[in-house]
Design a protein around this motif. Sequence first.
Motif, PDB file in Angstrom:
ATOM      1  N   GLY A  55       0.817  -1.208   0.000  1.00  0.00           N
ATOM      2  CA  GLY A  55       0.000   0.000   0.000  1.00  0.00           C
ATOM      3  C   GLY A  55       0.851   1.258   0.000  1.00  0.00           C
ATOM      4  O   GLY A  55       0.563   2.220  -0.720  1.00  0.00           O
ATOM      5  N   LYS A  56       1.902   1.245   0.797  1.00  0.00           N
ATOM      6  CA  LYS A  56       2.806   2.401   0.818  1.00  0.00           C
ATOM      7  C   LYS A  56       3.474   2.590  -0.543  1.00  0.00           C
ATOM      8  O   LYS A  56       3.577   3.703  -1.054  1.00  0.00           O
ATOM      9  CB  LYS A  56       3.880   2.224   1.893  1.00  0.00           C
ATOM     10  N   PHE A  61       3.814   5.402  -5.882  1.00  0.00           N
ATOM     11  CA  PHE A  61       3.655   5.414  -7.336  1.00  0.00           C
ATOM     12  C   PHE A  61       2.553   6.371  -7.754  1.00  0.00           C
ATOM     13  O   PHE A  61       2.663   7.077  -8.754  1.00  0.00           O
ATOM     14  CB  PHE A  61       3.352   4.008  -7.875  1.00  0.00           C
ATOM     15  N   GLY A  62       1.464   6.394  -7.000  1.00  0.00           N
ATOM     16  CA  GLY A  62       0.381   7.333  -7.300  1.00  0.00           C
ATOM     17  C   GLY A  62       0.852   8.774  -7.199  1.00  0.00           C
ATOM     18  O   GLY A  62       0.552   9.608  -8.058  1.00  0.00           O
ATOM     19  N   GLY A  65       3.013   9.535 -10.147  1.00  0.00           N
ATOM     20  CA  GLY A  65       2.211   9.743 -11.355  1.00  0.00           C
ATOM     21  C   GLY A  65       1.577  11.126 -11.381  1.00  0.00           C
ATOM     22  O   GLY A  65       1.591  11.815 -12.408  1.00  0.00           O
ATOM     23  N   LEU A  66       1.019  11.553 -10.255  1.00  0.00           N
ATOM     24  CA  LEU A  66       0.418  12.874 -10.182  1.00  0.00           C
ATOM     25  C   LEU A  66       1.459  13.964 -10.415  1.00  0.00           C
ATOM     26  O   LEU A  66       1.215  14.924 -11.157  1.00  0.00           O
ATOM     27  CB  LEU A  66      -0.257  13.075  -8.821  1.00  0.00           C
ATOM     28  N   THR A  67       2.624  13.797  -9.819  1.00  0.00           N
ATOM     29  CA  THR A  67       3.700  14.777 -10.003  1.00  0.00           C
ATOM     30  C   THR A  67       4.152  14.811 -11.458  1.00  0.00           C
ATOM     31  O   THR A  67       4.438  15.885 -12.007  1.00  0.00           O
ATOM     32  CB  THR A  67       4.877  14.437  -9.075  1.00  0.00           C
ATOM     33  N   ALA A  68       4.191  13.630 -12.108  1.00  0.00           N
ATOM     34  CA  ALA A  68       4.568  13.580 -13.521  1.00  0.00           C
ATOM     35  C   ALA A  68       3.538  14.313 -14.385  1.00  0.00           C
ATOM     36  O   ALA A  68       3.903  14.989 -15.358  1.00  0.00           O
ATOM     37  CB  ALA A  68       4.718  12.127 -13.980  1.00  0.00           C
ATOM     38  N   VAL A  69       2.256  14.204 -14.035  1.00  0.00           N
ATOM     39  CA  VAL A  69       1.218  14.924 -14.781  1.00  0.00           C
ATOM     40  C   VAL A  69       1.436  16.428 -14.662  1.00  0.00           C
ATOM     41  O   VAL A  69       1.353  17.169 -15.650  1.00  0.00           O
ATOM     42  CB  VAL A  69      -0.192  14.521 -14.297  1.00  0.00           C
TER      43      VAL A  69
END
Length: 143
Positions: A55-56, A61-62, A65-69
């Motif tokens: 979960g961590k 990774f989530g 991904g948001l930072t990459a967006v």
Amino acid sequence: MTHTAPPGAPGPEERAATTPLGELLSDVSRDLSQLFRQEVTLAKAELTASAKQAGKGAGMFGGAGLTAVFALLFLSIAAWWGLGYLIGNAWSGLVIGVVYAVVAAVLALRGRRELQQIQGAPQTVETVKEVPEALKPTTGRKP
């Protein structure tokens, strides 16, 4: 894990010779049941710890991904602004939009091709089809 008998208690050989078979089997059954419960408890603890760690990792990774967006958004704005000095803001916005449309189309086509190549579980299907035949009683006669 070794068991030590209390002082004065009979040894394993003497106990085996003097204890009825039913009682010995009952003891073995109880010990196996306790061992099974302990193994299940250990497995639960290990899986809980693994799930927390997974979960961590998934959360990280989530976040990545948001930072990459956001990075892509700001790089796109910078490219739009930079091209705007050369060809005008409207045309630079159109160029960036077309680039993203081409990338999206390529990704969609490749994803579609990958999905069309999915075969499922053909070996499992074949094995499951053989199960009813294997369960039929054989009488020694040939069909």
